[in-house]
Design an enzyme around this catalytic site. Structure first.
Site, PDB file in Angstrom:
ATOM      1  CE  LYS A  13      -2.226  -0.840   3.651  1.00 33.27           C
ATOM      2  NZ  LYS A  13      -1.867  -2.314   4.219  1.00 33.27           N
ATOM      3  NE  ARG A 127       7.246  -2.068   6.112  1.00 30.25           N
ATOM      4  CZ  ARG A 127       5.821  -1.850   6.024  1.00 30.25           C
ATOM      5  NH1 ARG A 127       5.160  -1.612   5.024  1.00 30.25           N
ATOM      6  NH2 ARG A 127       5.323  -2.222   7.145  1.00 30.25           N
ATOM      7  NE  ARG A 160       5.889   0.249  10.250  1.00 30.25           N
ATOM      8  CZ  ARG A 160       4.624   0.099   9.501  1.00 30.25           C
ATOM      9  NH1 ARG A 160       4.545   0.534   8.164  1.00 30.25           N
ATOM     10  NH2 ARG A 160       3.726  -0.450   9.649  1.00 30.25           N
ATOM     11  NE  ARG A 171       1.840  -4.418  10.941  1.00 31.76           N
ATOM     12  CZ  ARG A 171       2.804  -4.344  10.147  1.00 31.76           C
ATOM     13  NH1 ARG A 171       4.054  -4.869  10.655  1.00 31.76           N
ATOM     14  NH2 ARG A 171       3.011  -3.832   9.194  1.00 31.76           N
TER      15      ARG A 171
HETATM   16  P1  ADP Z   1       0.760  -1.664   7.626  1.00 34.92           P
HETATM   17  O1  ADP Z   1      -0.288  -1.587   6.596  1.00 34.92           O
HETATM   18  O2  ADP Z   1       2.006  -2.090   6.839  1.00 34.92           O
HETATM   19  O3  ADP Z   1       0.407  -2.431   8.748  1.00 34.92           O
HETATM   20  P2  ADP Z   1       0.592   0.943   8.372  1.00 34.92           P
HETATM   21  O4  ADP Z   1       1.490   1.858   8.475  1.00 34.92           O
HETATM   22  O5  ADP Z   1      -0.451   1.192   7.642  1.00 34.92           O
HETATM   23  O6  ADP Z   1       1.082  -0.297   8.109  1.00 34.92           O
HETATM   24  O7  ADP Z   1      -0.144   0.974  10.030  1.00 34.92           O
HETATM   25  C1  ADP Z   1       0.616   0.693  11.157  1.00 34.92           C
HETATM   26  C2  ADP Z   1      -0.287   0.641  12.348  1.00 34.92           C
HETATM   27  O8  ADP Z   1      -0.851   1.819  12.485  1.00 34.92           O
HETATM   28  C3  ADP Z   1      -1.270  -0.396  12.323  1.00 34.92           C
HETATM   29  O9  ADP Z   1      -1.044  -1.750  12.732  1.00 34.92           O
HETATM   30  C4  ADP Z   1      -2.448   0.197  13.309  1.00 34.92           C
HETATM   31  O10 ADP Z   1      -2.015  -0.041  14.793  1.00 34.92           O
HETATM   32  C5  ADP Z   1      -2.187   1.508  12.959  1.00 34.92           C
HETATM   33  N1  ADP Z   1      -3.033   2.217  12.106  1.00 34.92           N
HETATM   34  C6  ADP Z   1      -2.987   2.702  11.021  1.00 34.92           C
HETATM   35  N2  ADP Z   1      -4.070   3.015  10.237  1.00 34.92           N
HETATM   36  C7  ADP Z   1      -5.212   2.628  10.985  1.00 34.92           C
HETATM   37  C8  ADP Z   1      -6.559   2.829  11.017  1.00 34.92           C
HETATM   38  N3  ADP Z   1      -7.185   3.257   9.976  1.00 34.92           N
HETATM   39  N4  ADP Z   1      -7.252   2.237  12.010  1.00 34.92           N
HETATM   40  C9  ADP Z   1      -6.722   1.923  13.091  1.00 34.92           C
HETATM   41  N5  ADP Z   1      -5.376   1.747  13.408  1.00 34.92           N
HETATM   42  C10 ADP Z   1      -4.537   2.218  12.283  1.00 34.92           C
END
Ligand code: ADP
Length: 221
Positions: A13, A127, A160, A171
């Site tokens: 993404k 990553r 990360r 996750r």
């Molecule tokens: P990835 O898609 O690789 O897990 P992100 O950077 O999109 O990475 O998200 C990292 C973390 O941030 C998620 O595991 C969650 O804890 C939090 N997070 C991000 N976006 C949201 C959302 N829309 N709602 C709830 N938690 C979120």
């Protein structure tokens, strides 16, 4: 135009939304980056977010509602947004529809990225990200020019905290139970263009698959 990227962690993404933003000239709103920013600044929101992120859990919907409502009122986002990482629950998807409806607009395109679990785990463990600009690298497939240093601003890349094997597994579980149901929600809407992109393999192959789809639906020439 309002575009969403959906897909499990590690499906691409962050990488693909940047490509889409470049070719379509639409700003990105990456909720994960926004939350990590708050963690970095040590705000109250950052402290709540940090606990959830490190456990591989989602930040509560009520917290996300406040953030999104606030950010979408900003004038940079009045003419379109590419969402990376939002919505992640059915409640968030419904809330987004409501906010956009109040703005006199709606979600136009949903892009679902998919990959095998093996490839996802391999990708996330390799990553690295730039803590300053958020650019994403893969140590083998998309390495920086200089070892562990961001090409754009010379910052030292970091791994990360949530890209550790146990957190990755949680996750993925959270994605399948809480986020995957929104796929059906969007597929059932007939006024949304729904694209499915296979991101297995090298990033440039997936990139071309996505750009071909954009051409087919007339988003680019
Ligand atoms: P990835 O898609 O690789 O897990 P992100 O950077 O999109 O990475 O998200 C990292 C973390 O941030 C998620 O595991 C969650 O804890 C939090 N997070 C991000 N976006 C949201 C959302 N829309 N709602 C709830 N938690 C979120």
């Amino acid at each position: 135009m309002y575009i969403l990227f959906l897909g499990p962690p590690g499906s691409g993404k962050g990488t693909y939304s940047r490509v889409a933003s470049d070719v379509l000239k639409i700003p990105i709103l990456a909720t994960g980056d926004m939350l990590r920013n708050e963690v970095e600044k040590g705000t109250e929101l950052g402290r709540t977010a940090e606990r959830c992120i490190n456990a591989g859990e989602l930040v509560p919907d009520e917290v996300m509602f406040g953030i999104i409502e606030n950010v979408l009122s900003h004038r940079d986002y009045q003419n379109g947004v590419i969402f990376d990482g939002f919505p992640r629950t059915l409640a968030q998807a419904k809330m987004l529809d409501e906010i956009l409806d109040n703005m006199g607009t709606k979600v136009n395109v949903v892009i679902e990225l998919f990959s095998t679990d093996d490839e996802i785990v391999e990708r996330l463990s390799n990553r690295r990200v730039c803590p300053k600009c958020g650019r994403i690298y893969h140590l083998i497939n998309m390495p920086p020019k200089v070892d562990e240093i961001c090409d754009d601003d010379g910052e030292k890349l970091i791994q990360r905290e949530d890209d550790k094997p146990d957190t990755i597994r949680n996750r993925l579980k959270v994605y399948h139970s809480q986020t995957a149901p929104i796929i059906e929600y969007y597929k059932e809407k007939d006024d949304i263009l729904y694209l499915e992109i296979d991101t297995n393999g090298p990033p440039e192959v997936g990139r071309n698959r996505m750009l071909d789809e954009f051409r087919k639906i007339g988003l680019i020439n």
